[in-house]
Design a protein around this motif. Structure first.
Motif, PDB file in Angstrom:
ATOM      1  N   UNK A   1       0.864  -1.173   0.000  1.00 38.29           N
ATOM      2  CA  UNK A   1       0.000   0.000   0.000  1.00 38.29           C
ATOM      3  C   UNK A   1       0.900   1.223   0.000  1.00 38.29           C
ATOM      4  N   UNK A   2       0.606   2.170  -0.861  1.00 35.21           N
ATOM      5  CA  UNK A   2       1.377   3.412  -0.923  1.00 35.21           C
ATOM      6  C   UNK A   2       0.507   4.567  -0.457  1.00 35.21           C
ATOM      7  N   UNK A   3       1.122   5.431   0.347  1.00 33.91           N
ATOM      8  CA  UNK A   3       0.437   6.585   0.904  1.00 33.91           C
ATOM      9  C   UNK A   3       1.140   7.858   0.464  1.00 33.91           C
ATOM     10  N   UNK A   4       0.390   8.946   0.402  1.00 35.52           N
ATOM     11  CA  UNK A   4       0.982  10.236   0.076  1.00 35.52           C
ATOM     12  C   UNK A   4       0.571  11.251   1.150  1.00 35.52           C
ATOM     13  N   UNK A   5       1.505  12.126   1.479  1.00 33.59           N
ATOM     14  CA  UNK A   5       1.277  13.220   2.416  1.00 33.59           C
ATOM     15  C   UNK A   5       2.146  14.385   1.978  1.00 33.59           C
TER      16      UNK A   5
ATOM     17  N   UNK B   1      12.582  10.160   7.602  1.00 28.94           N
ATOM     18  CA  UNK B   1      12.595   8.712   7.373  1.00 28.94           C
ATOM     19  C   UNK B   1      13.082   7.995   8.633  1.00 28.94           C
ATOM     20  N   UNK B   2      12.408   6.956   9.018  1.00 26.71           N
ATOM     21  CA  UNK B   2      12.758   6.209  10.214  1.00 26.71           C
ATOM     22  C   UNK B   2      11.941   6.614  11.433  1.00 26.71           C
ATOM     23  N   UNK B   3      11.251   7.745  11.349  1.00 28.02           N
ATOM     24  CA  UNK B   3      10.419   8.217  12.455  1.00 28.02           C
ATOM     25  C   UNK B   3       8.934   8.273  12.098  1.00 28.02           C
ATOM     26  N   UNK B   4       8.588   7.937  10.860  1.00 27.48           N
ATOM     27  CA  UNK B   4       7.206   8.072  10.393  1.00 27.48           C
ATOM     28  C   UNK B   4       6.366   6.874  10.820  1.00 27.48           C
ATOM     29  N   UNK B   5       5.244   7.159  11.485  1.00 27.82           N
ATOM     30  CA  UNK B   5       4.241   6.144  11.783  1.00 27.82           C
ATOM     31  C   UNK B   5       2.972   6.522  11.031  1.00 27.82           C
ATOM     32  N   UNK B   6       2.423   5.598  10.267  1.00 25.52           N
ATOM     33  CA  UNK B   6       1.173   5.812   9.540  1.00 25.52           C
ATOM     34  C   UNK B   6       0.141   4.853  10.106  1.00 25.52           C
ATOM     35  N   UNK B   7      -0.894   5.388  10.686  1.00 27.86           N
ATOM     36  CA  UNK B   7      -1.883   4.537  11.327  1.00 27.86           C
ATOM     37  C   UNK B   7      -1.284   3.729  12.462  1.00 27.86           C
ATOM     38  N   UNK B   8      -0.240   4.267  13.093  1.00 29.74           N
ATOM     39  CA  UNK B   8       0.419   3.602  14.204  1.00 29.74           C
ATOM     40  C   UNK B   8       1.472   2.586  13.809  1.00 29.74           C
ATOM     41  N   UNK B   9       1.681   2.380  12.506  1.00 27.27           N
ATOM     42  CA  UNK B   9       2.657   1.414  12.000  1.00 27.27           C
ATOM     43  C   UNK B   9       3.857   2.132  11.391  1.00 27.27           C
ATOM     44  N   UNK B  10       5.072   1.603  11.591  1.00 26.87           N
ATOM     45  CA  UNK B  10       6.245   2.214  10.944  1.00 26.87           C
ATOM     46  C   UNK B  10       6.061   2.259   9.427  1.00 26.87           C
ATOM     47  N   UNK B  11       6.510   3.344   8.831  1.00 25.49           N
ATOM     48  CA  UNK B  11       6.376   3.518   7.385  1.00 25.49           C
ATOM     49  C   UNK B  11       7.740   3.818   6.772  1.00 25.49           C
ATOM     50  N   UNK B  12       7.961   3.296   5.579  1.00 29.82           N
ATOM     51  CA  UNK B  12       9.208   3.491   4.839  1.00 29.82           C
ATOM     52  C   UNK B  12       8.989   4.581   3.802  1.00 29.82           C
ATOM     53  N   UNK B  13       9.733   5.658   3.904  1.00 33.09           N
ATOM     54  CA  UNK B  13       9.616   6.757   2.949  1.00 33.09           C
ATOM     55  C   UNK B  13      10.258   6.336   1.636  1.00 33.09           C
ATOM     56  N   UNK B  14       9.516   6.477   0.559  1.00 35.56           N
ATOM     57  CA  UNK B  14      10.005   6.180  -0.784  1.00 35.56           C
ATOM     58  C   UNK B  14      10.423   7.505  -1.409  1.00 35.56           C
TER      59      UNK B  14
ATOM     60  N   UNK C   1       5.440  17.104  -1.461  1.00 40.68           N
ATOM     61  CA  UNK C   1       4.797  15.795  -1.512  1.00 40.68           C
ATOM     62  C   UNK C   1       5.781  14.723  -1.078  1.00 40.68           C
ATOM     63  N   UNK C   2       5.294  13.771  -0.281  1.00 34.84           N
ATOM     64  CA  UNK C   2       6.097  12.586   0.091  1.00 34.84           C
ATOM     65  C   UNK C   2       5.269  11.337  -0.140  1.00 34.84           C
ATOM     66  N   UNK C   3       5.930  10.301  -0.627  1.00 35.91           N
ATOM     67  CA  UNK C   3       5.315   9.006  -0.858  1.00 35.91           C
ATOM     68  C   UNK C   3       5.960   8.023   0.099  1.00 35.91           C
ATOM     69  N   UNK C   4       5.153   7.218   0.761  1.00 36.26           N
ATOM     70  CA  UNK C   4       5.708   6.213   1.675  1.00 36.26           C
ATOM     71  C   UNK C   4       4.784   5.015   1.759  1.00 36.26           C
ATOM     72  N   UNK C   5       5.290   3.962   2.387  1.00 38.12           N
ATOM     73  CA  UNK C   5       4.491   2.751   2.559  1.00 38.12           C
ATOM     74  C   UNK C   5       4.696   2.182   3.956  1.00 38.12           C
ATOM     75  N   UNK C   6       3.604   1.703   4.533  1.00 40.42           N
ATOM     76  CA  UNK C   6       3.717   1.083   5.863  1.00 40.42           C
ATOM     77  C   UNK C   6       4.341  -0.293   5.763  1.00 40.42           C
TER      78      UNK C   6
END
Length: 75
Positions: free
Chosen positions: A27-31, A42-55, A70-75
């Motif tokens: 799943x890819x998310x944008x913010x 990167x390394x500090x992002x939680x999306x919906x409470x789950x660690x996320x990897x910034x792409x 714009x940033x794209x990341x995935x949990x």
């Protein structure tokens, strides 16, 4: 829409992210990029409470030298 916050409990910055792609594997998310920066990068992002990897994606520079926020990341 998912809440975005920092894994660092001392950092109260937050924002939201939206699902832009979901398939069987990911799943890819944008913010906004400033949300990712504000929560610690990167390394500090939680999306919906789950660690996320910034792409890291390279977006074109806009006229006048501005970069899209714009940033794209995935949990």
């Amino acid at each position: 829409m998912l809440p975005v916050r920092s894994a660092d409990e001392g950092n109260s910055a937050f924002g939201t992210a939206f699902v832009v792609r979901h398939d069987q594997a990911r799943t890819y998310l944008v913010t906004c990029a400033h949300v990712v920066r504000d929560v610690g990068g990167d390394g500090q992002v939680l999306a919906g409470g789950q660690p996320a990897l910034v792409q890291h994606c390279r977006l074109p520079v806009l006229p006048g030298g501005a970069r899209p926020d714009v940033s794209l990341f995935r949990p």
